[in-house]
Design an enzyme around this catalytic site. Structure first.
Site, PDB file in Angstrom:
ATOM      1  CB  CYS A   1     -35.472  -3.374 -41.131  1.00 31.48           C
ATOM      2  SG  CYS A   1     -35.425  -2.326 -42.587  1.00 31.48           S
TER       3      CYS A   1
HETATM    4  N1  LIG Z   1     -37.565   1.239 -45.336  1.00 32.22           N
HETATM    5  C1  LIG Z   1     -36.585   1.023 -44.470  1.00 32.22           C
HETATM    6  O1  LIG Z   1     -36.645   1.387 -43.292  1.00 32.22           O
HETATM    7  C2  LIG Z   1     -35.342   0.305 -44.934  1.00 32.22           C
HETATM    8  C3  LIG Z   1     -34.195   0.353 -44.139  1.00 32.22           C
HETATM    9  C4  LIG Z   1     -33.057  -0.317 -44.532  1.00 32.22           C
HETATM   10  C5  LIG Z   1     -33.080  -1.054 -45.707  1.00 32.22           C
HETATM   11  N2  LIG Z   1     -34.200  -1.087 -46.473  1.00 32.22           N
HETATM   12  C6  LIG Z   1     -34.176  -1.908 -47.672  1.00 32.22           C
HETATM   13  O2  LIG Z   1     -34.214  -1.057 -48.813  1.00 32.22           O
HETATM   14  C7  LIG Z   1     -34.932  -1.705 -49.861  1.00 32.22           C
HETATM   15  C8  LIG Z   1     -36.036  -0.787 -50.337  1.00 32.22           C
HETATM   16  O3  LIG Z   1     -36.869  -0.525 -49.231  1.00 32.22           O
HETATM   17  P1  LIG Z   1     -37.957   0.641 -49.246  1.00 32.22           P
HETATM   18  O4  LIG Z   1     -38.555   0.636 -47.892  1.00 32.22           O
HETATM   19  O5  LIG Z   1     -37.397   1.895 -49.800  1.00 32.22           O
HETATM   20  O6  LIG Z   1     -39.016   0.016 -50.301  1.00 32.22           O
HETATM   21  P2  LIG Z   1     -40.278   0.738 -50.959  1.00 32.22           P
HETATM   22  O7  LIG Z   1     -41.219  -0.348 -51.282  1.00 32.22           O
HETATM   23  O8  LIG Z   1     -40.728   1.870 -50.110  1.00 32.22           O
HETATM   24  O9  LIG Z   1     -39.694   1.362 -52.303  1.00 32.22           O
HETATM   25  C9  LIG Z   1     -39.215   0.602 -53.365  1.00 32.22           C
HETATM   26  C10 LIG Z   1     -39.503   1.332 -54.679  1.00 32.22           C
HETATM   27  O10 LIG Z   1     -38.883   0.606 -55.734  1.00 32.22           O
HETATM   28  C11 LIG Z   1     -39.728   0.732 -56.875  1.00 32.22           C
HETATM   29  N3  LIG Z   1     -39.378  -0.312 -57.842  1.00 32.22           N
HETATM   30  C12 LIG Z   1     -39.504  -1.658 -57.705  1.00 32.22           C
HETATM   31  N4  LIG Z   1     -39.013  -2.278 -58.779  1.00 32.22           N
HETATM   32  C13 LIG Z   1     -38.573  -1.323 -59.633  1.00 32.22           C
HETATM   33  C14 LIG Z   1     -37.962  -1.333 -60.903  1.00 32.22           C
HETATM   34  N5  LIG Z   1     -37.700  -2.470 -61.563  1.00 32.22           N
HETATM   35  N6  LIG Z   1     -37.659  -0.166 -61.469  1.00 32.22           N
HETATM   36  C15 LIG Z   1     -37.916   1.007 -60.857  1.00 32.22           C
HETATM   37  N7  LIG Z   1     -38.496   1.089 -59.627  1.00 32.22           N
HETATM   38  C16 LIG Z   1     -38.800  -0.065 -59.029  1.00 32.22           C
HETATM   39  C17 LIG Z   1     -41.132   0.626 -56.304  1.00 32.22           C
HETATM   40  O11 LIG Z   1     -42.081   1.157 -57.187  1.00 32.22           O
HETATM   41  C18 LIG Z   1     -40.981   1.436 -55.018  1.00 32.22           C
HETATM   42  O12 LIG Z   1     -41.318   2.795 -55.179  1.00 32.22           O
HETATM   43  C19 LIG Z   1     -35.422  -3.039 -49.284  1.00 32.22           C
HETATM   44  O13 LIG Z   1     -34.499  -4.051 -49.589  1.00 32.22           O
HETATM   45  C20 LIG Z   1     -35.404  -2.791 -47.805  1.00 32.22           C
HETATM   46  O14 LIG Z   1     -35.228  -3.971 -47.060  1.00 32.22           O
HETATM   47  C21 LIG Z   1     -35.329  -0.414 -46.122  1.00 32.22           C
END
Ligand SMILES: NC(=O)c1ccc[n+]([C@@H]2O[C@H](COP(=O)([O-])OP(=O)(O)OC[C@H]3O[C@@H](n4cnc5c(N)ncnc54)[C@H](O)[C@@H]3O)[C@@H](O)[C@H]2O)c1
Length: 454
Positions: A268
């Site tokens: 992030c």
């Molecule tokens: N990881 C962090 O520390 C964090 C912190 C704050 C905010 N975020 C935000 O949260 C969001 C997700 O981050 P994350 O780290 O969990 O991502 P990630 O890549 O770990 O997980 C995302 C998941 O979404 C799934 N996916 C994608 N498109 C899909 C669809 N159409 N239908 C069903 N599943 C689908 C993927 O297969 C994946 O498992 C991002 O916008 C990120 O910026 C993440």
């Protein structure tokens, strides 16, 4: 409540488990069939401390599927936690969000009940109201605020402490299309969080900006502390901990993220900083702060690289303790330890490494070019210069006897006992005058400053 959580990744699966463990009926959705199978088998699909236990507590309250429509049909709420990768221009892409919302909106079209969609992914200010909302209305043929609700509600979590951060947040942020949707979402959070965190409700754009602003304010603090660390290294008896401990007592400043150590990394902080810069450029806002923050951050790995190279004997081995971007996670993207390893390997240095959680993910990045030790003590004992890039509790196991000899230890987080280690090796507490003294330079730098002041 019946809740669908779309996206069972690093953030989505802990969130789904938190909802389920508090008694909500949750259906998780992911396009990754392996993640779905794991959730249904009660196994954590991602590395996150406490997730496995929480999944067990959740029992039959949490199931998973690849079928978005069936999950949304069974639910009153749909949380979208899909990726929003950064584009080359710094803006976040909405492609995953737009493709994930399509089947949700198609179910909203069929539903008589009021359904609330909650976007949790990080997005650019304006995305929820100007792009997501009209797309749901277009596909469903329904009116937002009357037939369905929409909220933007990001989480302020950090990998390694997602569950704790989620259950005990400093505050909860809700951007809402209408009061009813905000009330409903607030009632879910009230049922899940374990403290009396304040709830801040506002418009989409203000919530989207608040999310970006919070992360970029923290990065500014980190770079500021790292600038102080570099100053302290050039002052006689300079010690960034002494300075920041005092500074942090001022309630206008506070102590968190004011350590003075390595730069920030992870999923992030680096990209949020670039996104706010891109947004300011688009809006015509003069914003040198995030640029300066980023510049200081990019300076940290070369600074460490130089410190290692200048102390490494010809043909010597550099040891890196900490490859992830923080303790308790296996996430290595933009991690300072990983980037230091890359730059040392590129310079032809023999590098060994230890990380309590991230060896496997680092192996994917490096292949065979990096060797790993099975304990932090071994990593120190086999290195000519060892760098502790993380404040992992496991590193406390390193004892002075592991470090005896013509060896340099660069302790970026001041984890080890400075007095004890200074007796047995060239111990350098990063952010202190140790850095210049180990080159015999502290005196001359401070004389230079004294002379200028006079
Ligand atoms: N990881 C962090 O520390 C964090 C912190 C704050 C905010 N975020 C935000 O949260 C969001 C997700 O981050 P994350 O780290 O969990 O991502 P990630 O890549 O770990 O997980 C995302 C998941 O979404 C799934 N996916 C994608 N498109 C899909 C669809 N159409 N239908 C069903 N599943 C689908 C993927 O297969 C994946 O498992 C991002 O916008 C990120 O910026 C993440």
């Amino acid at each position: 409540m019946k809740i669908a959580v779309i996206g069972l990744g690093k953030l989505g699966s802990p969130m789904a488990a938190c909802f389920a463990s508090k008694g909500h009926q949750v259906v998780g959705v992911d396009m990754n069939a392996d993640f779905v199978a794991k959730i249904n088998a009660g196994q954590a699909p991602v590395f996150e401390p406490g997730l496995q236990e929480l999944l067990q507590q959740s029992g039959s309250n949490l199931t998973a599927t690849c079928d978005t429509k069936s999950a949304v049909r069974q639910s009153d709420f749909t949380f979208l936690i899909v990726p929003t990768p950064s584009q080359d221009d710094g803006f976040f892409s909405l492609d995953y969000v737009m493709s994930a919302i399509r089947p949700v909106a198609e179910v909203i079209a069929e539903k008589d009940e009021f359904h609330v969609v909650v976007l949790t992914s990080t997005v650019m200010p304006g995305a929820t109201g100007n792009q997501l909302l009209p797309e749901i209305e277009r596909i469903s043929g329904k009116k937002c605020g009357e037939d369905f609700g929409l909220c933007y509600s990001p989480e302020f979590i950090s990998l390694g402490s997602v569950i704790r951060d989620y259950l005990c947040p400093d505050f909860t942020l809700i951007g809402e299309s209408d009061e009813r949707s905000g009330e409903l979402l607030e009632s879910i959070y009230t049922s899940v969080v374990e403290n009396d965190a304040a709830v801040q409700r506002m418009s989409f754009a203000n919530a989207e900006l608040t999310k970006l602003a919070l992360n970029t304010f923290v990065t500014t603090k980190i770079s500021y502390a790292n600038m102080l660390a570099e100053i302290c290294e050039r002052l006689e008896d300079g010690n960034v901990d002494v300075v920041t401990n005092a500074l942090g007592l001022d309630t206008r400043i506070g102590r968190k993220y004011l350590k003075g150590s390595v730069g920030y990394g992870g999923p992030c902080f680096p990209r949020d900083n670039k996104a706010i810069t891109a947004m300011c450029q688009q809006l015509g806002v003069t914003a040198p702060l995030p640029l300066a923050t980023d510049e200081i951050n990019r300076h940290q790995v070369p600074r460490l690289h130089q410190a290692v190279m200048s102390r490494l004997p010809r043909g010597g081995t550099a040891g890196i303790l900490g490859l992830a971007y923080k303790p308790d996670t296996n996430f290595v993207e933009k991690a300072q330890g990983l980037m230091l390893a890359e730059s040392l390997l590129a310079a032809g240095v023999n590098v060994i490494a230890y990380d309590p959680a991230a060896t496997e993910t680092a192996q994917r990045a490096f292949g065979d070019s990096l060797n790993y030790t099975s304990t932090p003590e071994d990593c120190v004992a086999q290195s000519d210069v060892a760098v502790l890039t993380l404040p992992c509790p496991e590193f406390k196991a390193i004892q002075p006897q592991d470090a005896v000899g013509e060896r340099t230890i660069i302790d970026c987080w001041r984890v080890l006992d400075r007095d004890a280690f200074s007796k047995v090796c060239n111990y350098i507490a990063w952010g202190t005058s140790d850095v210049a003294r180990s080159h015999g330079g502290a005196e001359s730098h401070s004389q230079h400053i004294t002379a200028k002041a006079a």
